[in-house]
Design a protein around this motif. Structure first.
Motif, PDB file in Angstrom:
ATOM      1  N   ASN A 134       0.803  -1.221   0.000  1.00 12.94           N
ATOM      2  CA  ASN A 134       0.000   0.000   0.000  1.00 12.94           C
ATOM      3  C   ASN A 134       0.842   1.280   0.000  1.00 12.94           C
ATOM      4  O   ASN A 134       2.015   1.253   0.299  1.00 12.94           O
ATOM      5  CB  ASN A 134      -0.909   0.000   1.224  1.00 12.94           C
ATOM      6  CG  ASN A 134      -1.699  -1.293   1.320  1.00 12.94           C
ATOM      7  OD1 ASN A 134      -2.151  -1.808   0.303  1.00 12.94           O
ATOM      8  ND2 ASN A 134      -1.834  -1.833   2.507  1.00 12.94           N
ATOM      9  N   TYR A 135       0.186   2.374  -0.309  1.00  6.40           N
ATOM     10  CA  TYR A 135       0.786   3.715  -0.258  1.00  6.40           C
ATOM     11  C   TYR A 135       2.012   3.855  -1.149  1.00  6.40           C
ATOM     12  O   TYR A 135       2.982   4.513  -0.812  1.00  6.40           O
ATOM     13  CB  TYR A 135       1.128   4.108   1.197  1.00  6.40           C
ATOM     14  CG  TYR A 135      -0.097   4.430   2.025  1.00  6.40           C
ATOM     15  CD1 TYR A 135      -0.565   5.734   2.101  1.00  6.40           C
ATOM     16  CD2 TYR A 135      -0.789   3.437   2.691  1.00  6.40           C
ATOM     17  CE1 TYR A 135      -1.704   6.039   2.843  1.00  6.40           C
ATOM     18  CE2 TYR A 135      -1.931   3.729   3.423  1.00  6.40           C
ATOM     19  CZ  TYR A 135      -2.380   5.028   3.501  1.00  6.40           C
ATOM     20  OH  TYR A 135      -3.503   5.321   4.234  1.00  6.40           O
ATOM     21  N   ARG A 141       2.165  11.079   5.930  1.00  2.00           N
ATOM     22  CA  ARG A 141       0.979  11.493   6.672  1.00  2.00           C
ATOM     23  C   ARG A 141       0.946  13.013   6.824  1.00  2.00           C
ATOM     24  O   ARG A 141       1.894  13.600   7.348  1.00  2.00           O
ATOM     25  CB  ARG A 141       0.985  10.872   8.068  1.00  2.00           C
ATOM     26  CG  ARG A 141       1.052   9.350   8.093  1.00  2.00           C
ATOM     27  CD  ARG A 141      -0.200   8.712   7.575  1.00  2.00           C
ATOM     28  NE  ARG A 141      -0.129   7.247   7.592  1.00  2.00           N
ATOM     29  CZ  ARG A 141      -1.005   6.485   6.950  1.00  2.00           C
ATOM     30  NH1 ARG A 141      -1.975   7.024   6.235  1.00  2.00           N
ATOM     31  NH2 ARG A 141      -0.896   5.182   7.006  1.00  2.00           N
TER      32      ARG A 141
ATOM     33  N   SER B 121      -5.873   3.521  17.740  1.00  2.47           N
ATOM     34  CA  SER B 121      -5.223   2.722  16.712  1.00  2.47           C
ATOM     35  C   SER B 121      -6.195   1.776  15.999  1.00  2.47           C
ATOM     36  O   SER B 121      -6.061   1.532  14.806  1.00  2.47           O
ATOM     37  CB  SER B 121      -4.103   1.926  17.383  1.00  2.47           C
ATOM     38  OG  SER B 121      -3.245   1.403  16.444  1.00  2.47           O
ATOM     39  N   LEU B 129      -5.776  10.121  10.809  1.00  8.35           N
ATOM     40  CA  LEU B 129      -5.170  10.142   9.469  1.00  8.35           C
ATOM     41  C   LEU B 129      -5.880  11.172   8.591  1.00  8.35           C
ATOM     42  O   LEU B 129      -5.243  11.892   7.817  1.00  8.35           O
ATOM     43  CB  LEU B 129      -5.261   8.757   8.810  1.00  8.35           C
ATOM     44  CG  LEU B 129      -4.525   7.629   9.531  1.00  8.35           C
ATOM     45  CD1 LEU B 129      -4.682   6.323   8.760  1.00  8.35           C
ATOM     46  CD2 LEU B 129      -3.067   7.960   9.695  1.00  8.35           C
ATOM     47  N   ARG B 269     -11.082   3.438   5.027  1.00 11.48           N
ATOM     48  CA  ARG B 269     -10.781   3.977   6.361  1.00 11.48           C
ATOM     49  C   ARG B 269     -10.775   5.506   6.398  1.00 11.48           C
ATOM     50  O   ARG B 269     -11.793   6.140   6.259  1.00 11.48           O
ATOM     51  CB  ARG B 269      -9.406   3.462   6.857  1.00 11.48           C
ATOM     52  CG  ARG B 269      -9.183   1.964   6.756  1.00 11.48           C
ATOM     53  CD  ARG B 269      -9.947   1.190   7.770  1.00 11.48           C
ATOM     54  NE  ARG B 269      -9.415  -0.159   7.951  1.00 11.48           N
ATOM     55  CZ  ARG B 269      -9.660  -1.195   7.164  1.00 11.48           C
ATOM     56  NH1 ARG B 269     -10.453  -1.055   6.109  1.00 11.48           N
ATOM     57  NH2 ARG B 269      -9.144  -2.384   7.411  1.00 11.48           N
ATOM     58  N   PRO B 329       1.131   5.310  11.107  1.00  9.42           N
ATOM     59  CA  PRO B 329       0.166   4.216  11.216  1.00  9.42           C
ATOM     60  C   PRO B 329       0.199   3.354   9.947  1.00  9.42           C
ATOM     61  O   PRO B 329       0.315   3.894   8.844  1.00  9.42           O
ATOM     62  CB  PRO B 329      -1.168   4.948  11.363  1.00  9.42           C
ATOM     63  CG  PRO B 329      -0.793   6.275  11.955  1.00  9.42           C
ATOM     64  CD  PRO B 329       0.519   6.617  11.345  1.00  9.42           C
ATOM     65  N   GLY B 330       0.076   2.074  10.133  1.00 18.03           N
ATOM     66  CA  GLY B 330       0.305   1.151   9.027  1.00 18.03           C
ATOM     67  C   GLY B 330       1.637   0.460   9.235  1.00 18.03           C
ATOM     68  O   GLY B 330       1.849  -0.678   8.863  1.00 18.03           O
ATOM     69  N   SER B 333       1.558   1.185  14.025  1.00 24.40           N
ATOM     70  CA  SER B 333       0.291   0.926  14.693  1.00 24.40           C
ATOM     71  C   SER B 333       0.302  -0.481  15.283  1.00 24.40           C
ATOM     72  O   SER B 333       0.923  -1.386  14.723  1.00 24.40           O
ATOM     73  CB  SER B 333      -0.842   1.072  13.677  1.00 24.40           C
ATOM     74  OG  SER B 333      -0.440   0.576  12.419  1.00 24.40           O
ATOM     75  N   ASP B 336      -0.553  -3.672  13.183  1.00 22.85           N
ATOM     76  CA  ASP B 336       0.469  -3.923  12.157  1.00 22.85           C
ATOM     77  C   ASP B 336       1.785  -4.372  12.790  1.00 22.85           C
ATOM     78  O   ASP B 336       2.443  -5.276  12.279  1.00 22.85           O
ATOM     79  CB  ASP B 336       0.673  -2.665  11.311  1.00 22.85           C
ATOM     80  CG  ASP B 336      -0.566  -2.325  10.499  1.00 22.85           C
ATOM     81  OD1 ASP B 336      -0.854  -3.060   9.534  1.00 22.85           O
ATOM     82  OD2 ASP B 336      -1.261  -1.374  10.848  1.00 22.85           O
TER      83      ASP B 336
ATOM     84  N   THR C  95      -5.045  -4.252   7.555  1.00 18.45           N
ATOM     85  CA  THR C  95      -5.405  -2.888   7.949  1.00 18.45           C
ATOM     86  C   THR C  95      -5.389  -1.891   6.802  1.00 18.45           C
ATOM     87  O   THR C  95      -5.599  -0.703   7.031  1.00 18.45           O
ATOM     88  CB  THR C  95      -4.447  -2.361   9.028  1.00 18.45           C
ATOM     89  OG1 THR C  95      -3.182  -2.067   8.415  1.00 18.45           O
ATOM     90  CG2 THR C  95      -4.240  -3.347  10.152  1.00 18.45           C
ATOM     91  N   SER C  97      -2.899  -0.747   5.685  1.00 15.75           N
ATOM     92  CA  SER C  97      -1.813   0.118   6.169  1.00 15.75           C
ATOM     93  C   SER C  97      -2.312   1.377   6.857  1.00 15.75           C
ATOM     94  O   SER C  97      -1.797   2.473   6.658  1.00 15.75           O
ATOM     95  CB  SER C  97      -0.855   0.500   5.028  1.00 15.75           C
ATOM     96  OG  SER C  97      -0.190  -0.639   4.573  1.00 15.75           O
ATOM     97  N   THR C  98      -3.345   1.212   7.680  1.00 16.96           N
ATOM     98  CA  THR C  98      -3.838   2.345   8.456  1.00 16.96           C
ATOM     99  C   THR C  98      -3.808   2.038   9.940  1.00 16.96           C
ATOM    100  O   THR C  98      -4.086   2.923  10.750  1.00 16.96           O
ATOM    101  CB  THR C  98      -5.302   2.670   8.113  1.00 16.96           C
ATOM    102  OG1 THR C  98      -6.099   1.534   8.482  1.00 16.96           O
ATOM    103  CG2 THR C  98      -5.488   2.971   6.657  1.00 16.96           C
ATOM    104  N   GLY C  99      -3.536   0.808  10.304  1.00 13.59           N
ATOM    105  CA  GLY C  99      -3.600   0.417  11.707  1.00 13.59           C
ATOM    106  C   GLY C  99      -4.927  -0.201  12.104  1.00 13.59           C
ATOM    107  O   GLY C  99      -5.020  -0.875  13.117  1.00 13.59           O
ATOM    108  N   GLU C 100      -5.953   0.035  11.308  1.00 16.44           N
ATOM    109  CA  GLU C 100      -7.282  -0.441  11.675  1.00 16.44           C
ATOM    110  C   GLU C 100      -7.622  -1.739  10.958  1.00 16.44           C
ATOM    111  O   GLU C 100      -7.689  -1.776   9.729  1.00 16.44           O
ATOM    112  CB  GLU C 100      -8.344   0.593  11.281  1.00 16.44           C
ATOM    113  CG  GLU C 100      -8.053   1.948  11.840  1.00 16.44           C
ATOM    114  CD  GLU C 100      -9.190   2.487  12.656  1.00 16.44           C
ATOM    115  OE1 GLU C 100      -9.980   1.692  13.199  1.00 16.44           O
ATOM    116  OE2 GLU C 100      -9.290   3.713  12.742  1.00 16.44           O
TER     117      GLU C 100
END
Lengths: 267, 444, 137, 569
Positions: A134-135, A141, B121, B129, B269, B329-330, B333, B336, C95, C97-100
């Motif tokens: 991802n990303y 951020r 989290s 975010l 998200r 985060p990602g 977090s 993860d 997630t 890649s967001t943590g959630e």
């Protein structure tokens, strides 16, 4: 061009943060000096020599330094971070931030890369022979300055959030991408040769997205305008259905004309 | 004589009702009765103080798998040594800890060189975010009460998660410019389920799960003059309904969006919230419009505030470098970190990662030393190597907490904790002192 | 009896909130959280009556819970397990890649399991990490 | 605690009139004493160095809810832009909105000892006090915002000054606040409905009062109570071309009002960040400096003071209780926007902003700030600020000092601009030869602000008996460096900073911390049943928190240092 060959020993238990594995840091250094460069494994500050066998000296400048990384790098982060010139070839998979905030030079990864690779890229070339997570080519951020220049080419698939806040440069993905392509885009070009799930061009202000396969769910804010012929990738002239959007987002005017983001969907 | 304590804050949800009346026993050790509190809050008060079920000593897991009582001194020593031994320990939780506890934890983890994360989290982290990327045009809850005439609950269900939210702040109260209460407000609920909150709505939109982003985009198209270009149906909602509801929002005097996990937890998200913020901004061209996250725990806003002023980041802090802090985060977090096996020790504090993490994440965490700091038995404590009982913030410990709108509320202690049981802050400060003892000089 | 593919979400409910504060090992918590809420027609499609045990299987695990008709209505194709121990047996940890984790919106197969036993909270969690023994409750 | 003698330094202390004389300063038990009184203390050789009192910042946004939203919403402000920690301090994070630790240490490195947090939303007071606790070394006061408070709008509309004064005293006590701050008076309340007041005569929706009436009433209230600081105003119409007229209208409200206090304060109105209020022209296209028009007035009226709010040409984060302004700014730059409307009291907005030296408007703003300071006749009434972080981070004060002290430094920059000719045409800076002296810098950075805030008996001076807050800069007034960069360097990192007699910085490195204080104003007023009833009623009906939980609990105050004011007569 001088070549430094690093071979990962696999001695790290957690992830290794190899932020000094760049032509910039290696330039002008001998193998021994390179071995003394700092890296981190969790809170333990270590030296590259503890984690890699190092062979060869750096060139005089970053531009004439080539780094070849062998061994298993799947748990090594930040290779090529902030590099400005020279070349890195990673022969295996590697982890996050590979080629992150890169300004110039070339990074080639022969395996897969994890998330946040090519993040904040400003120039240079980043080639991934496998898949990216991802990303890819996204912004850090909070930063409204995502990818501003350079080229990313992923030969496999990519995950979500490709090119968020992109402002310039080009990303080519030979396979599929998942959600969110070019969200908040303000320029640049993304080419996806496979399929995309949804949310292509959401909140997009400007920029071009080419999709050769299917978009499963199109954003409501994109409107079909015409069919065009275009060459998204050099030497591949194709016919695309042209959509403009995101009509829910602000757009600036140039010479009285509103500038939209564009999605080109292969016919 | 039993004593009545007024103006007590409730240690359950982010609505932080501060009008609770608690009657405590003569000896100040038990709660006898509570008023002005929802069914959930009642349970929490009843579990405070000194009673039979309360755990009063730390429990350490033995080689045979059973738990044995140990002294607090031993628990402090074990925690300090676990932290110092680890290359990348993680401390996670803080939904029910006061801000003093958050600050103490930060000092410990900065020294240990580990990761520090809170329940956001896996909860409103998506909101952070989105705030990073797009800001946060918001207000305090009193503004909603006094001014708002259009209330939108999107992907949130206060009837269940914040039981007094609608009556104290959003739908029913009579405020300065909203003297007619419910009658002066239009309520819009957008949710894939016809929830109990949906039942009080003037407009209920059954959005297709996972397609909120598209629906927001359609509303934004109205704001940007492209109403005609909206497809006939977006996310299962017909175009006419979208246009009608958009007009309600645009013609409000003051419109507020309350959103919850429906946006944070589904595909995309943060982007679902990011676009909600964009819509809020767009609506400010027509009227006044604000947005607010329905934060879950009563002080889950707290660690975000404390760590922002201490480090500049609200959650997912990586302090391993000790000379600077990293957040992404990602990567940094908790879930993860767990799934990628990035860490080698885990401290669960003031939450229950055992029950609330997806089980594969729990399995990864359990490969390493696992400590729980929590007043009561929960799923995390029952798989821990060490369980340290502490005071319950808001019942037998006071301190500052931050309501969902970032308003600080000063909580009071209403009963005495069992003798010898420390607060989170006291326990963590003792761990810090022990680490200094083991290693040498502390911070200046 | 059939096996159907649904889109699952997991959210808070007041019953879960009250029970959680009573205690996760409690009977109240078990009763509040070890069920899957569905559209009436989806229950019919499974060929069972409401309140029958079913097996829920996702990409990351499986769990036995009781199928009930959702009072807070789910449209056809959507199902809900209240947040907590049983839901998290099947919630995918991915997630984006967001943590959630993927708490809302992931595919699950549901099939009738009338004769299977619903595990207790403690058995679910301790069992997953190899600590479960009879008598641990 | 050690005692010290600081020997042979060049001392600049405007409050005692010392203008660079060589003088020894003694430190005993945390206070400044006659050097001869120190027996057996340590000697600090300050020869060839400049000695000043600890700096006093009259207007900075260093702690509190909107500062913290600024930190929270800008992770990119930390990325590759934070200082790497040295020694065993806490980590220091952030550039434009630094963490509390970074803030305290950085101010100490620059020789500062007292900060005035310029805008505390009363409802968020406990938060402000929590951050004060976590900001090391420097003492802090915070001013509750009172330009849009519902109680006061009603009292002032009805001209009930005594009631307004009683409420003000109550609010200072409830929030442990320092003085009266007005931000965009009336305009921020209008923002509750998405509107604004851009002149001092625009009526406030519903409340039917004008900004002029608010400012005048608050000034009178301030003098009725006899508070240490005067009314501190951020006038209406901030940041718009042509706004100097609104500024002059606001300043004129002070005519005829006399200071009434026992703290040595001579002014009744402090106009903060005057740079943002001295704009001429009608649009951004013909935007030009209005500094002369404003300074002609300020120089001729000695009951007003101002701080500048210098634009430093950095990427920064704007934050103000002027809610409508931030929305407007966001519409210009399209970056992220945070806003918090605070019930019955105020609002706040936050937007990142890049003052780009390739943009003409930014350069003109930069020039206007410097012009104001160079046109000022009395630097006791002209204070150095950047309205941190609005016009630039406070860590740029040394750079501002360089520009003020060196024509060469500002000319070099002026001529390097992409649109330098246009900038020169729209400003007067190029024609100004004045270079400020170290004495004037001392007036701008410690003596002036301390006097204006009524705290000169404790801060901003090297008088015997005051707290031993001392900054020693490695700069020799007899041999001023040719290279202006050395001026910036000297003011960036002191040779030594003393705080309450403790050496906290040595050679630019923080080596110790010391107990620090929260300064607030404890005003006694006569009992007032009407106001008490009003307070109870508003809390019962309109606030979302209880009255008993609103007032800052004593245990949530960090080392209080109260300034007593008796207004019972």
């Amino acid at each position: 061009m001088s070549t430094v060959t690093l071979t990962a020993k696999g001695t790290h238990e957690l992830y290794l943060e190899a932020y000094n594995v760049t032509p910039d840091a290696f330039a002008g250094k001998t193998a021994d000096e390179i071995a003394g460069l700092e890296c981190h494994e969790g809170n333990r500050k270590g030296k590259l020599g503890e984690y890699f066998d190092i062979d060869g000296n750096g060139g005089e400048t970053a531009a004439d330094t080539q780094i070849i990384v062998k061994g298993n790098c799947k748990k090594i982060k930040r290779i090529g971070q902030q590099m400005t010139a020279g070349e890195i070839i990673v022969e295996s998979d590697c982890d996050m931030y590979t080629a992150g905030w890169m300004k110039g030079g070339k990074v080639t990864v022969k395996g897969n890369v994890d998330s946040f690779c090519g993040i904040g890229m400003a120039g240079g070339e980043f080639i991934v022979e496998g898949n990216a997570q991802n990303y890819l080519g996204s912004a850090y951020r909070g930063d409204w300055r995502g990818m501003t220049g350079g080229l990313i080419h992923v030969k496999g698939n990519a995950g979500n959030d490709v090119a968020t806040f992109m402002r310039g440069g080009k990303i080519i993905i030979d396979g599929d991408a998942f959600l969110h392509v070019c969200t908040h885009g303000e320029g640049g070009t993304v080419v996806i040769k496979g399929n995309v799930e949804s949310r292509v061009g959401g909140q997009m202000v400007k920029g071009d997205i080419y999709v050769y396969g299917q978009i499963k769910y199109m954003m409501p804010g994109f409107k079909y305008v015409d069919d065009v012929e275009a060459e998204a990738v050099e030497g591949e002239k194709l016919t695309f259905a042209h959509y403009i959007g995101d009509l829910g987002e602000r757009h600036s005017k140039r010479k009285g004309e509103i500038i939209y983001g564009n999605i080109y969907l292969k016919k | 004589m039993p004593k009545v304590i007024k103006n007590v804050g409730c240690p359950y949800c982010g609505a932080c009702c501060d009008d609770v009346e608690v009657t405590v026993s003569d000896d100040g050790k038990r709660v006898l009765e509570v008023k002005n509190v929802c069914a959930i809050g009642t349970q929490i008060f009843m579990h405070g103080g000194d009673h039979d079920g309360r755990i009063k000593l730390p429990r350490m897991r033995q080689p045979d798998g059973t738990m044995k009582d140990v002294s607090f001194k031993e628990a402090i020593d074990f925690t300090a040594k676990t932290l110092l031994k680890a290359k990348k320990p993680l401390m996670y939780g803080f939904g029910s800890t006061n801000c003093e506890g958050h600050a103490a934890a930060a000092r410990v983890m900065e020294r240990a060189g580990g990761c520090l994360d809170n329940c956001a989290s896996i909860c409103h982290g998506s909101s952070f975010l989105a705030i990073f990327d797009n800001g946060y045009p918001s207000c305090t809850l009193g503004e909603v009460k006094n001014r708002a005439d259009v209330i939108v609950y999107w992907g949130s269900n206060p009837a269940h998660a914040h039981p007094r939210h609608m009556s104290r702040y959003a739908i029913f109260p009579r405020g300065f410019f909203t003297g007619k209460g419910h009658k002066s407000r239009t309520v819009i609920v957008i949710d894939p389920r016809f929830t109990d909150t949906g039942r009080v709505a003037d407009y209920y939109l059954q959005v297709r799960q996972g397609h909120d982003y598209e629906l927001f985009d359609a509303f934004r198209m109205v704001c940007h003059g492209h109403a005609d270009d909206i497809p006939d149906v977006v996310a299962n909602i017909p175009k006419e309904t979208i246009l009608e509801v958009a007009e309600v929002m645009k013609n409000a005097r003051f419109c507020n969006f309350f959103y919850g996990m429906g946006l944070c937890h589904s595909d995309g998200r943060n982007h679902n919230i990011d676009i909600a913020i964009s819509l809020t901004r767009d609506l400010n061209e027509f009227t006044k419009c604000t947005i607010m996250a329905m934060r879950g725990h009563y002080n889950i806003t707290g660690p975000g505030a404390v760590w922002s002023w201490q480090f500049g980041f609200p959650y997912c802090l990586d302090l391993t470098k000790k000379t600077m802090v990293h957040m992404n985060p990602g990567e940094t977090s908790s879930v993860d970190l767990a799934m990628r096996d990035e860490i080698d020790a885990f401290i669960n504090i003031g939450t229950d990662a055992g029950a609330h993490f997806p089980i594969p994440a729990v399995q990864h965490l359990k490969k390493h030393p696992f400590i729980t700091i929590d007043p009561s038995r929960n799923m995390a404590s029952e798989i821990s190597d060490l369980h340290v009982p502490v005071k319950i913030c808001g019942v037998d410990d006071g301190g500052i907490v931050y309501r969902m709108d970032n308003v600080p509320i000063q909580y009071r202690k209403v009963v005495d904790a069992p003798a010898g049981v420390p607060s989170d802050e006291e326990f963590l400060d003792a761990v810090y002192e022990r680490m200094v003892e083991l290693e040498g000089e502390g911070f200046i | 009896m059939a096996k159907i593919l649904l889109n699952m979400i997991t959210q808070r409910s007041i019953e879960e909130g009250i029970a959680m504060e009573i205690g996760k090992p409690s009977k109240e918590y078990f009763e509040a959280c070890s069920l899957v809420e569905m559209n009436e027609d989806d229950i019919k499609a499974l060929g069972i009556t409401p309140n029958t045990n079913v097996k829920v299987t996702s990409e990351s695990g499986e769990v036995i819970v009781k199928a009930v008709v959702a009072r807070q209505t789910c449209y056809r194709g959507l199902c809900h397990i209240r947040q907590g121990v049983w839901a998290n047996q099947v919630v995918p940890p991915r997630t984006q890649s967001t943590g959630e984790p993927q708490y809302s919106g992931f595919p699950v197969y549901i099939e009738p399991a009338p004769f299977e036993r619903i595990k207790s909270a403690l058995e679910c969690v301790q069992g997953a990490v190899g600590l479960w023994k009879e008598g641990n409750e | 605690m050690s005692d010290y003698i600081i020997k042979n330094g060049f001392v600049f202390d405007p409050l005692t009139g010392i203008k660079g004389d060589k003088k020894d300063i003694g430190i005993k038990d945390g206070k400044i004493v006659e050097a001869s009184e120190v027996k057996g203390g340590k000697t600090i050789d300050a020869s060839g160095k400049t000695v000043m009192a600890g700096g006093v910042d009259i207007h900075t946004h260093c702690v509190g809810p909107k500062v913290n939203v600024g930190r929270l919403m800008r992770p990119e402000d930390k990325l590759f832009r934070s200082r790497t920690k040295v020694g065993n301090t806490r980590v220091e994070m952030g550039f434009s909105v630094p963490s509390t630790f970074a803030t305290g240490y950085a101010y100490a490195r620059m020789g500062y000892s007292f900060l005035n947090e310029a805008a505390m939303p009363p409802l968020h007071a406990p938060h402000v006090h929590e951050e004060i606790r976590d900001t090391p070394i420097v003492d802090i006061a915070a001013m509750p915002v009172m330009g849009n408070n519902w109680f006061q709008l009603e009292y002032l509309k009805n001209r009930e000054l005594e009631n307004n004064a009683a409420y003000t005293a109550w609010l200072l006590n409830a929030t442990k606040g320092f003085g009266i701050k007005c931000v965009n008076p009336g305009g921020t309340e209008a923002w509750g409905w998405g509107m604004n007041c851009t002149t001092i005569h625009d009526p406030v929706p519903y409340f039917d009062i004008t900004p002029a009436e608010i400012v005048k009433g608050q000034m009178e209230t301030n003098e009725l109570l006899g508070l240490p600081h005067c009314l501190h105003v951020h006038p209406n119409n901030l940041g718009n071309p042509g706004n100097y007229t609104t500024t002059l209208d606001t300043l004129k409200l002070a005519e005829g009002i006399k200071p009434n206090n026992k703290f040595g304060r001579d002014v009744v109105l402090h106009n903060t960040h005057l740079q943002f209020h001295s704009y001429d022209g009608t649009t951004w296209a013909d935007f030009e400096s209005g500094s002369k028009k404003v300074m002609d007035y300020v120089n001729a009226h000695d009951n007003i003071s101002f701080d500048v709010g210098f634009v430093t040409l950095d990427e920064t984060t704007t934050m103000t209780a002027d809610g409508p302004f931030e929305f407007h700014l966001n519409r210009l730059n399209n970056l992220k926007w945070a806003n918090t409307d605070v019930e019955l009291e105020t609002a706040a907005g936050i937007v990142p902003y890049v003052y780009d030296k390739n943009i003409k408007v930014c350069d003109i703003q930069w020039a206007i700030g410097l012009e104001l300071a160079l046109l000022a006749k009395d630097h006791m009434r002209c204070h150095l600020t950047t309205d941190h972080p609005n016009a630039g981070p406070f860590t740029r004060y040394p750079r501002v000092i360089k520009w003020l002290m060196s024509k060469k430094a500002r000319d070099d920059l002026l001529h390097s601009f992409k649109w330098s000719e246009k900038v020169i045409a729209a400003t007067q800076l190029e024609s100004m030869d004045r270079e400020l002296s170290l004495y004037e810098i001392a007036q701008m950075t410690r003596a002036g602000p301390a006097k204006c805030m009524g705290i000169s008996n404790m801060y901003g001076s090297l008088k015997e008996g005051t707290n031993a807050n001392i900054a020693i800069y490695d700069i020799n007034p007899e041999k001023m460096p040719k290279d202006p960069e050395l001026i910036e360097k000297a003011f960036s990192e002191t040779a030594y900073t003393f705080k309450d007699g403790v050496m906290v910085v040595e050679n630019g490195v923080v080596i110790a911390t010391t107990p620090k204080y929260t300064v607030w104003t404890d005003v006694k007023v006569k009992e007032n049943a009407i106001v008490e009833r009003d307070i109870h009623e508003k809390f019962a009906k309109y606030y979302s928190v209880g009255l008993e939980n609103y007032k800052v609990f004593d245990e949530h105050m960090h080392n209080p240092r109260a300034i007593e004011v008796d207004a019972t007569n």
